[in-house]
Design a protein around this motif. Structure first.
Motif, PDB file in Angstrom:
ATOM      1  N   LEU A 297       0.820  -1.213   0.000  1.00 35.00           N
ATOM      2  CA  LEU A 297       0.000   0.000   0.000  1.00 35.00           C
ATOM      3  C   LEU A 297       0.855   1.266   0.000  1.00 35.00           C
ATOM      4  N   TYR A 298       2.037   1.189   0.625  1.00 34.80           N
ATOM      5  CA  TYR A 298       2.972   2.328   0.566  1.00 34.80           C
ATOM      6  C   TYR A 298       3.329   2.628  -0.880  1.00 34.80           C
ATOM      7  N   LEU A 299       3.642   1.597  -1.639  1.00 27.22           N
ATOM      8  CA  LEU A 299       4.025   1.780  -3.035  1.00 27.22           C
ATOM      9  C   LEU A 299       2.836   2.265  -3.854  1.00 27.22           C
ATOM     10  N   CYS A 300       1.639   1.743  -3.578  1.00 27.09           N
ATOM     11  CA  CYS A 300       0.435   2.192  -4.289  1.00 27.09           C
ATOM     12  C   CYS A 300       0.192   3.683  -4.055  1.00 27.09           C
ATOM     13  N   LYS A 301       0.316   4.114  -2.801  1.00 29.82           N
ATOM     14  CA  LYS A 301       0.109   5.527  -2.473  1.00 29.82           C
ATOM     15  C   LYS A 301       1.123   6.405  -3.212  1.00 29.82           C
ATOM     16  N   LYS A 302       2.349   5.963  -3.252  1.00 34.31           N
ATOM     17  CA  LYS A 302       3.407   6.725  -3.915  1.00 34.31           C
ATOM     18  C   LYS A 302       3.143   6.820  -5.419  1.00 34.31           C
ATOM     19  N   LEU A 303       2.779   5.700  -6.033  1.00 39.69           N
ATOM     20  CA  LEU A 303       2.525   5.685  -7.471  1.00 39.69           C
ATOM     21  C   LEU A 303       1.278   6.486  -7.816  1.00 39.69           C
ATOM     22  N   CYS A 304       0.254   6.415  -6.967  1.00 41.57           N
ATOM     23  CA  CYS A 304      -0.958   7.209  -7.212  1.00 41.57           C
ATOM     24  C   CYS A 304      -0.623   8.695  -7.225  1.00 41.57           C
ATOM     25  N   GLY A 305       0.218   9.126  -6.286  1.00 43.30           N
ATOM     26  CA  GLY A 305       0.626  10.522  -6.257  1.00 43.30           C
ATOM     27  C   GLY A 305       1.352  10.928  -7.520  1.00 43.30           C
ATOM     28  N   ARG A 306       2.184  10.036  -8.049  1.00 40.03           N
ATOM     29  CA  ARG A 306       2.927  10.331  -9.274  1.00 40.03           C
ATOM     30  C   ARG A 306       1.998  10.411 -10.482  1.00 40.03           C
ATOM     31  N   LEU A 307       0.931   9.623 -10.487  1.00 41.92           N
ATOM     32  CA  LEU A 307       0.023   9.567 -11.627  1.00 41.92           C
ATOM     33  C   LEU A 307      -1.126  10.571 -11.533  1.00 41.92           C
ATOM     34  N   GLY A 308      -1.171  11.336 -10.432  1.00 35.48           N
ATOM     35  CA  GLY A 308      -2.238  12.311 -10.276  1.00 35.48           C
ATOM     36  C   GLY A 308      -3.505  11.735  -9.688  1.00 35.48           C
ATOM     37  N   HIS A 309      -3.434  10.524  -9.115  1.00 33.47           N
ATOM     38  CA  HIS A 309      -4.583   9.912  -8.450  1.00 33.47           C
ATOM     39  C   HIS A 309      -4.467  10.126  -6.940  1.00 33.47           C
ATOM     40  N   ASP A 310      -5.428   9.569  -6.215  1.00 33.14           N
ATOM     41  CA  ASP A 310      -5.350   9.539  -4.761  1.00 33.14           C
ATOM     42  C   ASP A 310      -5.732   8.143  -4.304  1.00 33.14           C
ATOM     43  N   VAL A 323     -10.027  -0.293   0.204  1.00 35.75           N
ATOM     44  CA  VAL A 323      -9.023   0.529  -0.462  1.00 35.75           C
ATOM     45  C   VAL A 323      -9.726   1.249  -1.601  1.00 35.75           C
ATOM     46  N   THR A 324      -9.622   2.568  -1.642  1.00 33.56           N
ATOM     47  CA  THR A 324     -10.345   3.369  -2.629  1.00 33.56           C
ATOM     48  C   THR A 324      -9.377   4.130  -3.523  1.00 33.56           C
ATOM     49  N   PHE A 325      -9.457   3.871  -4.820  1.00 31.96           N
ATOM     50  CA  PHE A 325      -8.667   4.620  -5.801  1.00 31.96           C
ATOM     51  C   PHE A 325      -9.513   5.792  -6.291  1.00 31.96           C
ATOM     52  N   VAL A 326      -8.945   6.988  -6.270  1.00 31.39           N
ATOM     53  CA  VAL A 326      -9.667   8.202  -6.663  1.00 31.39           C
ATOM     54  C   VAL A 326      -9.034   8.760  -7.937  1.00 31.39           C
ATOM     55  N   PHE A 327      -9.832   8.860  -9.002  1.00 29.52           N
ATOM     56  CA  PHE A 327      -9.355   9.370 -10.289  1.00 29.52           C
ATOM     57  C   PHE A 327     -10.030  10.714 -10.567  1.00 29.52           C
ATOM     58  N   PRO A 328      -9.308  11.828 -10.463  1.00 27.20           N
ATOM     59  CA  PRO A 328      -9.900  13.146 -10.726  1.00 27.20           C
ATOM     60  C   PRO A 328     -10.389  13.255 -12.165  1.00 27.20           C
ATOM     61  N   LYS A 329     -11.390  14.074 -12.369  1.00 28.56           N
ATOM     62  CA  LYS A 329     -11.977  14.244 -13.697  1.00 28.56           C
ATOM     63  C   LYS A 329     -11.488  15.520 -14.370  1.00 28.56           C
ATOM     64  N   SER A 330     -11.765  15.627 -15.629  1.00 29.18           N
ATOM     65  CA  SER A 330     -11.668  16.796 -16.498  1.00 29.18           C
ATOM     66  C   SER A 330     -10.432  17.651 -16.322  1.00 29.18           C
ATOM     67  N   ARG A 331     -10.593  18.896 -15.872  1.00 27.69           N
ATOM     68  CA  ARG A 331      -9.526  19.899 -15.953  1.00 27.69           C
ATOM     69  C   ARG A 331      -8.271  19.455 -15.218  1.00 27.69           C
ATOM     70  N   TYR A 332      -8.427  18.883 -14.010  1.00 29.43           N
ATOM     71  CA  TYR A 332      -7.253  18.474 -13.241  1.00 29.43           C
ATOM     72  C   TYR A 332      -6.479  17.394 -13.989  1.00 29.43           C
ATOM     73  N   VAL A 333      -7.213  16.429 -14.569  1.00 32.84           N
ATOM     74  CA  VAL A 333      -6.558  15.361 -15.315  1.00 32.84           C
ATOM     75  C   VAL A 333      -5.843  15.917 -16.528  1.00 32.84           C
ATOM     76  N   ASP A 334      -6.475  16.884 -17.204  1.00 30.72           N
ATOM     77  CA  ASP A 334      -5.826  17.485 -18.377  1.00 30.72           C
ATOM     78  C   ASP A 334      -4.521  18.154 -17.998  1.00 30.72           C
ATOM     79  N   GLU A 335      -4.466  18.779 -16.818  1.00 32.43           N
ATOM     80  CA  GLU A 335      -3.230  19.411 -16.354  1.00 32.43           C
ATOM     81  C   GLU A 335      -2.162  18.367 -16.099  1.00 32.43           C
ATOM     82  N   VAL A 336      -2.543  17.236 -15.494  1.00 35.65           N
ATOM     83  CA  VAL A 336      -1.588  16.171 -15.212  1.00 35.65           C
ATOM     84  C   VAL A 336      -1.013  15.598 -16.492  1.00 35.65           C
ATOM     85  N   ARG A 337      -1.847  15.491 -17.512  1.00 35.68           N
ATOM     86  CA  ARG A 337      -1.419  14.877 -18.770  1.00 35.68           C
ATOM     87  C   ARG A 337      -0.362  15.709 -19.487  1.00 35.68           C
TER      88      ARG A 337
END
Length: 339
Positions: A297-310, A323-337
């Motif tokens: 879970l430590y590694l999952c949290k770290k990778l989620c932060g790198r990919l723009g997830h929570d 365990v809940t994976f959070v994927f932001p929508k629209s504008r925030y995701v576009d910024e991450v991309r």
């Protein structure tokens, strides 16, 4: 920096001044100098002494205050040697040279450790790819045997899982060099993760319920599949003896899409839950179950932060965990991309 403190630190000069003043006053006294002459001489010398020391104090304070403001204004303090002014006075130039030498030495040491770290990371990645060959060969040998050994197959799967975890851990600091964020379907990624863990899930007689996964999210399918697999591993490790029920489902929220990995395992103590993403933390249950490493879970949290997830975690002791994976929508995701 205070003037009184400055005078205390230069008490030697004050002592020399007092000695000279005493000698001069004594000399004037032997010449039968008038009282006004003695007072004038003492006042003039004292005024000159304090004026000189105060000017010196102000010059030093101005330089050091500017240096302090520069340091406080920088987020990266190690850039001070490059940003500071050389100064005009001899001691300021000397201090500038010392800072420059220290900064240069620091950069050289950092560069050396970066090279060593990069070389070690490259070695680990090469080793992982090499060790996959004998693992695959061992798997093929088992397949071709007339009598299958399910226990040995499970152990090989476990070894392969730890090797895969080591690979993602080695790459976790440089995810941006190896990921491609695009629209992926949760159902497909979840199915891939479950398929990779199929043998272990079957051996543990896990009851699996997947629903509401027909949702699109922005992520890297390969990395996301690995992280879901780590969440599945975590649920299997802390299953109850009577069996494990796993539920994977999606949900649409206002600003995000959620993926839940829910189990009915042994759960965790409430006071331990906030530390579940800490590196190496296994808690009371981890000490009871030796397979726990505290890295999943430590590694999952770290990778989620790198990919723009929570990544979120909730639990109830004796009832299970989510365990809940959070994927932001629209504008925030576009910024991450963009990055």
């Amino acid at each position: 920096m205070k003037y009184g403190t400055y005078l205390k630190e230069h008490a030697v000069w004050a002592g020399i001044f007092l000695w000279l003043l005493f000698s001069l006053e004594t000399f004037l006294l032997t010449l039968s100098g008038g009282l006004w002459l003695m007072l004038y001489t003492a006042g003039s010398l004292a005024g000159a002494f304090f004026a000189g020391t105060y000017v010196e104090y102000r010059l030093r304070k101005a330089y050091l205050s500017a240096l302090q403001e520069l340091t406080d204004g920088l987020d990266k303090k190690y850039l001070v040697p490059e940003m500071m002014q050389e100064g005009k006075r001899q001691e300021e130039k000397l201090l500038y040279g010392i800072f420059g030498s220290v900064g240069k030495s620091m950069y050289e040491n950092v560069a050396q450790y970066k090279r060593a770290s990069r070389e070690y990371k490259e070695y680990i990645e090469i080793w992982i790819h090499e060790v996959k060959v004998p693992i695959a060969a061992a798997r093929m040998i088992l397949v071709n045997r007339s009598e299958t050994d399910s226990g040995l197959s499970e152990e090989i799967d476990r070894v392969e899982g730890y090797v895969e975890q080591a690979l993602y851990y080695a790459r976790s600091n440089d995810v941006e060099k190896d990921y491609l964020i695009k629209q992926v379907k949760l159902e497909k990624v979840v199915e891939e993760a479950v398929l990779q863990k199929k043998r272990e899930l079957l051996s543990q007689k896990v009851s699996l319920n997947m629903h509401d996964l027909d949702k699109m999210v922005y992520s890297d399918g390969k990395w996301l599949s690995f992280m879901i697999g780590q969440a599945l591993d975590n649920s299997v490790k802390y299953a109850k003896e009577e069996g494990l029920v796993l539920e994977l489902y999606g949900e649409e929220a206002k600003d995000s899409t959620l993926l839940y990995v829910k189990d009915n395992g042994i759960g965790m103590k409430p006071e331990e839950a906030p530390r579940v993403f800490d590196k190496g933390f296994t808690g009371t249950n981890g000490r009871r179950y030796r397979r726990a490493t505290g890295l999943g879970l430590y590694l999952c949290k770290k990778l989620c932060g790198r990919l723009g997830h929570d990544l979120l975690f909730s639990t109830r002791e004796g009832e299970g965990s989510v365990v809940t994976f959070v994927f932001p929508k629209s504008r925030y995701v576009d910024e991450v991309r963009k990055y």
